[in-house]
Design a protein around this motif. Structure first.
Motif, PDB file in Angstrom:
ATOM      1  N   MET A 199      -9.927  11.781  18.899  1.00  0.00           N
ATOM      2  CA  MET A 199      -9.316  10.800  18.001  1.00  0.00           C
ATOM      3  C   MET A 199     -10.316  10.394  16.914  1.00  0.00           C
ATOM      4  N   SER A 200      -9.842  10.192  15.672  1.00  0.00           N
ATOM      5  CA  SER A 200     -10.699   9.818  14.561  1.00  0.00           C
ATOM      6  C   SER A 200     -11.249   8.412  14.760  1.00  0.00           C
ATOM      7  N   VAL A 201     -12.439   8.177  14.205  1.00  0.00           N
ATOM      8  CA  VAL A 201     -13.031   6.837  14.255  1.00  0.00           C
ATOM      9  C   VAL A 201     -12.398   5.942  13.198  1.00  0.00           C
ATOM     10  N   PHE A 202     -12.095   6.505  12.012  1.00  0.00           N
ATOM     11  CA  PHE A 202     -11.549   5.731  10.903  1.00  0.00           C
ATOM     12  C   PHE A 202     -10.089   6.090  10.664  1.00  0.00           C
ATOM     13  N   TYR A 203      -9.290   5.061  10.339  1.00  0.00           N
ATOM     14  CA  TYR A 203      -7.915   5.276   9.900  1.00  0.00           C
ATOM     15  C   TYR A 203      -7.640   4.385   8.695  1.00  0.00           C
ATOM     16  N   PRO A 204      -7.076   4.913   7.617  1.00  0.00           N
ATOM     17  CA  PRO A 204      -6.512   4.015   6.605  1.00  0.00           C
ATOM     18  C   PRO A 204      -5.387   3.205   7.248  1.00  0.00           C
ATOM     19  N   LEU A 205      -5.251   1.956   6.875  1.00  0.00           N
ATOM     20  CA  LEU A 205      -4.245   1.105   7.502  1.00  0.00           C
ATOM     21  C   LEU A 205      -2.849   1.719   7.416  1.00  0.00           C
ATOM     22  N   LYS A 206      -2.560   2.367   6.311  1.00  0.00           N
ATOM     23  CA  LYS A 206      -1.218   2.919   6.116  1.00  0.00           C
ATOM     24  C   LYS A 206      -0.921   4.093   7.045  1.00  0.00           C
ATOM     25  N   ASP A 207      -1.921   4.619   7.743  1.00  0.00           N
ATOM     26  CA  ASP A 207      -1.741   5.821   8.561  1.00  0.00           C
ATOM     27  C   ASP A 207      -1.719   5.533  10.062  1.00  0.00           C
ATOM     28  N   ILE A 208      -1.532   4.283  10.478  1.00  0.00           N
ATOM     29  CA  ILE A 208      -1.620   3.987  11.914  1.00  0.00           C
ATOM     30  C   ILE A 208      -0.242   3.820  12.554  1.00  0.00           C
ATOM     31  N   ALA A 209       0.814   4.342  11.914  1.00  0.00           N
ATOM     32  CA  ALA A 209       2.174   4.172  12.433  1.00  0.00           C
ATOM     33  C   ALA A 209       2.302   4.645  13.870  1.00  0.00           C
ATOM     34  N   ASP A 210       1.714   5.787  14.183  1.00  0.00           N
ATOM     35  CA  ASP A 210       1.884   6.387  15.508  1.00  0.00           C
ATOM     36  C   ASP A 210       0.710   6.115  16.446  1.00  0.00           C
ATOM     37  N   VAL A 211      -0.202   5.245  16.058  1.00  0.00           N
ATOM     38  CA  VAL A 211      -1.371   4.939  16.885  1.00  0.00           C
ATOM     39  C   VAL A 211      -1.051   3.723  17.757  1.00  0.00           C
ATOM     40  N   HIS A 212      -1.316   3.828  19.056  1.00  0.00           N
ATOM     41  CA  HIS A 212      -1.017   2.731  19.978  1.00  0.00           C
ATOM     42  C   HIS A 212      -1.915   1.529  19.663  1.00  0.00           C
ATOM     43  N   PRO A 213      -1.397   0.303  19.816  1.00  0.00           N
ATOM     44  CA  PRO A 213      -2.205  -0.889  19.534  1.00  0.00           C
ATOM     45  C   PRO A 213      -3.509  -0.951  20.318  1.00  0.00           C
ATOM     46  N   GLU A 249      -4.261  -5.687  17.789  1.00  0.00           N
ATOM     47  CA  GLU A 249      -3.088  -6.434  17.334  1.00  0.00           C
ATOM     48  C   GLU A 249      -3.150  -6.749  15.850  1.00  0.00           C
ATOM     49  N   MET A 250      -4.326  -7.139  15.332  1.00  0.00           N
ATOM     50  CA  MET A 250      -4.462  -7.486  13.922  1.00  0.00           C
ATOM     51  C   MET A 250      -4.044  -6.327  13.026  1.00  0.00           C
ATOM     52  N   ALA A 251      -4.597  -5.144  13.293  1.00  0.00           N
ATOM     53  CA  ALA A 251      -4.291  -3.986  12.453  1.00  0.00           C
ATOM     54  C   ALA A 251      -2.810  -3.651  12.513  1.00  0.00           C
ATOM     55  N   LYS A 252      -2.209  -3.691  13.718  1.00  0.00           N
ATOM     56  CA  LYS A 252      -0.793  -3.365  13.862  1.00  0.00           C
ATOM     57  C   LYS A 252       0.087  -4.346  13.092  1.00  0.00           C
ATOM     58  N   LEU A 253      -0.225  -5.628  13.170  1.00  0.00           N
ATOM     59  CA  LEU A 253       0.564  -6.622  12.449  1.00  0.00           C
ATOM     60  C   LEU A 253       0.431  -6.454  10.937  1.00  0.00           C
ATOM     61  N   LEU A 254      -0.776  -6.177  10.448  1.00  0.00           N
ATOM     62  CA  LEU A 254      -0.955  -5.939   9.016  1.00  0.00           C
ATOM     63  C   LEU A 254      -0.159  -4.720   8.568  1.00  0.00           C
ATOM     64  N   TYR A 255      -0.178  -3.663   9.386  1.00  0.00           N
ATOM     65  CA  TYR A 255       0.592  -2.463   9.054  1.00  0.00           C
ATOM     66  C   TYR A 255       2.090  -2.787   8.999  1.00  0.00           C
ATOM     67  N   GLU A 256       2.587  -3.530   9.988  1.00  0.00           N
ATOM     68  CA  GLU A 256       4.012  -3.847  10.026  1.00  0.00           C
ATOM     69  C   GLU A 256       4.417  -4.747   8.859  1.00  0.00           C
ATOM     70  N   LEU A 257       3.544  -5.696   8.490  1.00  0.00           N
ATOM     71  CA  LEU A 257       3.824  -6.531   7.320  1.00  0.00           C
ATOM     72  C   LEU A 257       3.838  -5.691   6.043  1.00  0.00           C
ATOM     73  N   GLN A 258       2.930  -4.719   5.979  1.00  0.00           N
ATOM     74  CA  GLN A 258       2.907  -3.814   4.834  1.00  0.00           C
ATOM     75  C   GLN A 258       4.222  -3.031   4.741  1.00  0.00           C
ATOM     76  N   GLN A 259       4.701  -2.540   5.887  1.00  0.00           N
ATOM     77  CA  GLN A 259       5.960  -1.805   5.901  1.00  0.00           C
ATOM     78  C   GLN A 259       7.143  -2.706   5.560  1.00  0.00           C
ATOM     79  N   ALA A 260       7.006  -4.017   5.815  1.00  0.00           N
ATOM     80  CA  ALA A 260       8.069  -4.966   5.496  1.00  0.00           C
ATOM     81  C   ALA A 260       8.042  -5.407   4.043  1.00  0.00           C
ATOM     82  N   GLY A 261       7.110  -4.868   3.266  1.00  0.00           N
ATOM     83  CA  GLY A 261       7.076  -5.160   1.841  1.00  0.00           C
ATOM     84  C   GLY A 261       5.974  -6.087   1.385  1.00  0.00           C
ATOM     85  N   GLN A 262       5.150  -6.590   2.297  1.00  0.00           N
ATOM     86  CA  GLN A 262       4.041  -7.446   1.892  1.00  0.00           C
ATOM     87  C   GLN A 262       2.872  -6.611   1.387  1.00  0.00           C
TER      88      GLN A 262
END
Length: 766
Positions: free
Chosen positions: A1-15, A20-33
Motif C-alpha cells: 500500500m502507498s504511503v501517500f494519497y491525494p485526498l481525492k483518491d481515497i474513495a476505496d481506502v478503508h478508514p 476518520e478526519m481524512a474520510k470526512l474531508l473526502y466525503e465533504l469534498q464529494q458533497a460539493g464543499q
C-alpha cells in the motif's frame, strides 16, 4: 500500500488506513464543499516507525495497549512516562520521499492534522483536538520534524491522561478501550486567511465561531460567536469576542538551513489587531458562512465539528479544513421549540493542564467587573483571569478554570501552591459555563466539562501527596507560602522550603490594602503581628531545615485592586518591581528585615533571604547595607540568595558573589520570557515557548557552571523540572545542587533525579 494519497483518491481506502478526519474531508469534498489541497500519510507509516523503535524501547511493541496500561498514572507520574516515550520518537530517522506531495501542495507553509481511527463506532474528535496540529514550512526537513512531533503527542502526557480519563476507572465516561488505533496524517496547504473558525453541527442548531486570520488564534482568543437553529436571515446577531492578534503564513524563504527547518512555528506572522472578527465580516461572507453551515447540517447524520477558512484572496471562497465526529452531549436547555436559544454551545472545553488532579464540583463563574465574592464555598472558580489578590478566595475553592494564561500565569502558580487542580487558557469558559453547573475538571488532561448529577456521585477527587524515601546528592526543595499547609507538607522528604513568596504570604491578612499603605498609615506594627502569625507555623514545621523567604516582588498591575496601590505602569512586567523598587520604597524592605529579625530572636534561625528580580550589582550592594543594619546576617544559618531571572545575571555572577550573594535560585519563568521576548501570561506563548528552548537551556547551563566555579549553591525554582522531567537529567549532570517544586511534583521530580544520578554515575565510571 502507498504511503501517500491525494485526498481525492481515497474513495476505496478503508478508514483504518487514512483515519476518520481524512474520510470526512473526502466525503465533504464529494458533497460539493471546497477543501484545501490535501494529502494523506497513511497509518501504515506510523506502524513502520513503531517497529523501528521496538528494539530501542520494547514498550512500543504494545501499541496501542501501552496507553491503556497506564490508566493508574496521574499528574507528574504520567508526564515522566510520557518523556520516556516521546524522546525515541523525536530522535527517529525517517526516509519519506516527499517530492510529489510538496510539489502538489503548492504553498510555502503546510499543516499536519491527526487523522485517527478507533473502530467503526468510536468518534475521534476529542482525541484529535487534544493532540492538536503542527504547522511548518513545506520543506523536507521541516515536514519530517513536524511528523515526528505529531506522533510524539500521541504518547505525550496529555494523551496518557486522556486515556486514563476516558477508559479508566477515574473517568465519568469510563468505557471499554478500543483494541486498535490507527494514526494517519493529513498534510494540508496553508494560505493567507481573512477569517477562520468552526461550525459545531447538531441536528437542531449550529454554533459558529469566527476569528481573524488563521485558526491558530482560536486557542488564545475569545472568538465572535453565533448560535441558533439557522432559521435567522442575515445580518445575524453575533456575540462579540476578544482577539489581540492574528496569524498568517509567512512568505517562503528557501532554501532553509537545518536549524530553520526544525523551527516549526517560525513560518507564521503574528499581527496585533484592534477589531473583532464580526466587524470585518462582510454581508456576502456572512451569507456564505450560514449557507455552508446549512448545507453541512442537512448532509450530516451525526454531530460534527468542522473547521473552515475564508481565504484572503477571495473572502467568499469558503474552504473546509478539518472535520470530525463530535460526541457532544445534548444541549441542557433543549425544548420542542427549535428557535429557543441554547446557553451552552459546548459541554466540554480544553485548555492547558496547569495543576494536576481530577475533581467534580459546582461552578462559580466570575465575570469581569463583577464584585469578587468573599467565599467560593468549595466551588470550581471559572474566570477570565485570576489575580494574586484572589488568593483568599482561592483558598475556599476546589479547583480553578481561567480563560487566559499559560503554565506560569498566576492562576496556575497559585493553584499549584494551594494544591488545587487547574486548567488555564480555556477559551470561552465564562460564556460556556454558568454558576451552579456541575463540572468535572481534569487538571492532568486539561479538560473541563459539564456532567450530570449521577456522574458527579462517582467522580474522584484530588489525592494527597505520596510519602516516599529520597536519598540523593541533588536536593529537593518545596515551594510553599501558606501556613495552613505547612505541618502536612513538613512530613515530605525535602531539604527545606526553597521558595516562600512573601506577597502570597501577606495577601490573606492585608484587608484589601496595599502593603505600602499599611506603612504609610503607620500600621506597620499591626501588619507585623499578622505576618508573624503567618510565618511562625511554617518556620516551626520545617525547623531546622532552611526556609528561603523571597522578599516582596509585585508588579503594579497585580495588586491594583487594593486600596492605596500605586498607579498601574504601562509595562508592569518590566517596571517598579524587585530590588530596584526597594531603592524607591526602602521603608517596606526595612519592614520585612525587621520582621525576619524578630523571628530570629524567637529562635527561628532557619530563615534565609532571597532577593527577587535583581537587575544590577548596585541593587544587591544597597540591600546588603540594609541587611547589615538590621543584624539578620549574624545568625549562623542565615544566607543571602538572589533570584537569577534577569538575563544580566549571566554576565555579573562574580560581582554578585563579591557583593555578598551566597546562592542563586534560577527563576525560569521570568528568565524564559526575558530571553525570548514573550509574555508568559498569554496561553499561546506558553504553548510555543518554554524552558526547553536552546537559548534558555544554554543560559541555565552557564549559570550552573558559574555557580560551581564560584563555589555557591544553585537551585532551580521554576516549573520546568515538574512539567518537563526530561530536563532533570541535564540539570543533574551539569551539577545543579537542588530543585524546588510544588508538592504535587515532588515524587516525579525525585524519581527523575534518582534516575539521572544513577545514569550519571555509570557514565562517569566509563
Amino acid at each position: 500500500m502507498s504511503v501517500f494519497y491525494p485526498l481525492k483518491d481515497i474513495a476505496d481506502v478503508h478508514p483504518m488506513h487514512v483515519g476518520e478526519m481524512a474520510k470526512l474531508l473526502y466525503e465533504l469534498q464529494q458533497a460539493g464543499q471546497v477543501i484545501p489541497e490535501s494529502w494523506v500519510i497513511t497509518a501504515a507509516y506510523f506502524q513502520e516507525a513503531l517497529q523501528k523503535l521496538t528494539a530501542r524501547e520494547p514498550i512500543f511493541a504494545d501499541w496501542p495497549q501501552l496507553l491503556w496500561q497506564t490508566l493508574d498514572l496521574q499528574g507528574y507520574a504520567g508526564q515522566h512516562l510520557a518523556q520516556r516515550l516521546c524522546q525515541p520518537l523525536l530522535g527517529l530517522s525517517l526516509n519519506l520521499s516527499q517530492g510529489p506531495l510538496l510539489e502538489a501542495i503548492g504553498t510555502p507553509v503546510v499543516r499536519l492534522l491527526p487523522s485517527l481511527w478507533l473502530g467503526d463506532t468510536d468518534a475521534t474528535g476529542d482525541f484529535a483536538e487534544m493532540i492538536g496540529t503542527q504547522v511548518c514550512w513545506a520543506e523536507a526537513g521541516a515536514l519530517e520534524t513536524a511528523i515526528k512531533r505529531l506522533w510524539a503527542e500521541l504518547v505525550g502526557a496529555r494523551s496518557i491522561a486522556y486515556c486514563s480519563h476516558r477508559y479508566g476507572a477515574r473517568g465519568s465516561r469510563s468505557q471499554a478501550y478500543p483494541q486498535a488505533m490507527s494514526v494517519a496524517i493529513v498534510v494540508q496547504a496553508v494560505e493567507p486567511a481573512m477569517l477562520s473558525g468552526t461550525f459545531t453541527i447538531r441536528s437542531d442548531s449550529v454554533t459558529i465561531q469566527v476569528v481573524q486570520g488563521l485558526s491558530q488564534a482560536i486557542v488564545q482568543s475569545l472568538p465572535d460567536t453565533y448560535h441558533d437553529n439557522l432559521s435567522a436571515t442575515v445580518p445575524v446577531s453575533w456575540q462579540p469576542g476578544y482577539q489581540e492578534q492574528s496569524y498568517q503564513p509567512m512568505a517562503a524563504r528557501f532554501p532553509l538551513d537545518e536549524s530553520q527547518a526544525n523551527q516549526l512555528r517560525d513560518c507564521l506572522v503574528i499581527t496585533p489587531i484592534t477589531t473583532t472578527a464580526s466587524e470585518v465580516l462582510s454581508p456576502e461572507a456572512e451569507s456564505s458562512l450560514l449557507t455552508t453551515a446549512r448545507q453541512i447540517q442537512t448532509w450530516a447524520t451525526a454531530p460534527l465539528k468542522v473547521e473552515w477558512t475564508l481565504p484572503a484572496s477571495n473572502a467568499n471562497d469558503l474552504k473546509i479544513t478539518q472535520a470530525f465526529g463530535w460526541p457532544l452531549t445534548q444541549a441542557r436547555e433543549s425544548a420542542p421549540d427549535h428557535s429557543a436559544k441554547v446557553s451552552h454551545p459546548l459541554s466540554q472545553l480544553s485548555g492547558n493542564p496547569a495543576s494536576p488532579g481530577c475533581v467534580v464540583g459546582r461552578a462559580l463563574v466570575i465575570h469581569p467587573n463583577n464584585p469578587l465574592p468573599t467565599s467560593a464555598h468549595q466551588q470550581i472558580i471559572v474566570a477570565r483571569e485570576v489575580a494574586p489578590h484572589w488568593l483568599p478566595l482561592l483558598k475556599t475553592a476546589t479547583a480553578v478554570v481561567s480563560e487566559t494564561g499559560g503554565l506560569t500565569c498566576h492562576a496556575a502558580i497559585l493553584a499549584r501552591e494551594l494544591g488545587l487542580p487547574a486548567v488555564v487558557g480555556v477559551t470561552n469558559a465564562t460564556q460556556s459555563f454558568q454558576t451552579d453547573d456541575t463540572l468535572q475538571l481534569d487538571g492532568d488532561r486539561g479538560v473541563v466539562e459539564i456532567i450530570s448529577t449521577e456522574q458527579a456521585a462517582v467522580s474522584p477527587s484530588s489525592s494527597p501527596p505520596v510519602l516516599f524515601q529520597f536519598e540523593h546528592q541533588t536536593e529537593i526543595w518545596l515551594n510553599l507560602s501558606q501556613p495552613d499547609r505547612a505541618e502536612r507538607m513538613a512530613s515530605l522528604p525535602v531539604a527545606g522550603i526553597g521558595l516562600l513568596r512573601s506577597e502570597w504570604l501577606m495577601m490573606p491578612v492585608l484587608d484589601h490594602q496595599h502593603p505600602y499603605l499599611w506603612i504609610k498609615k503607620g500600621d506597620g506594627e499591626l501588619l507585623q503581628q499578622r505576618l508573624l502569625t503567618q510565618l511562625r507555623p511554617i518556620l516551626a514545621a520545617f525547623f531546622p531545615r532552611p526556609v528561603r523567604y523571597r522578599s516582596l516582588d509585585i508588579r503594579s498591575n497585580e495588586f491594583a485592586q487594593l486600596q492605596g496601590a500605586p498607579r498601574v505602569e504601562s509595562n508592569p512586567m518590566l517596571g517598579m518591581r524587585g530590588t530596584f523598587g526597594y531603592q524607591q520604597h526602602p521603608e517596606f524592605f526595612q519592614f520585612e528585615l525587621a520582621l525576619l529579625r524578630q523571628l530570629q530572636s524567637e529562635g527561628y534561625t532557619n530563615l534565609q533571604l532571597l532577593l527577587p528580580f535583581v537587575r544590577t550589582v548596585e541593587e544587591v550592594q544597597y540591600c546588603w547595607q540594609l541587611i547589615q543594619a538590621s543584624g539578620i546576617h549574624q545568625a549562623n544559618a542565615f544566607e543571602l540568595w538572589i533570584m537569577a531571572e534577569v538575563p544580566s545575571v549571566l554576565f555579573l555572577m562574580p560581582q554578585y558573589v563579591a557583593a555578598g550573594v551566597q546562592g542563586i535560585a534560577l527563576g525560569t519563568s521570568d528568565l524564559t520570557q526575558l530571553l525570548l521576548g514573550v509574555d508568559r501570561d498569554q496561553a499561546l506563548f506558553s504553548t510555543h515557548f518554554d524552558e526547553r528552548h536552546p537559548a534558555v537551556q544554554a543560559a541555565i547551563a552557564h549559570l550552573i557552571q558559574q555557580a560551581r566555579t564560584l563555589q555557591i549553591p544553585c537551585t532551580l525554582c521554576g516549573v520546568a523540572a515538574a512539567h518537563h522531567t526530561e530536563l532533570v537529567k541535564s540539570l543533574v549532570q551539569q551539577g545543579i545542587t537542588g530543585i524546588s517544586v510544588d508538592a504535587a511534583a515532588i515524587e516525579a521530580t525525585a524519581r527523575a533525579i534518582g534516575q539521572a544520578e544513577g545514569e550519571w554515575r555509570v557514565e562517569g565510571e566509563e
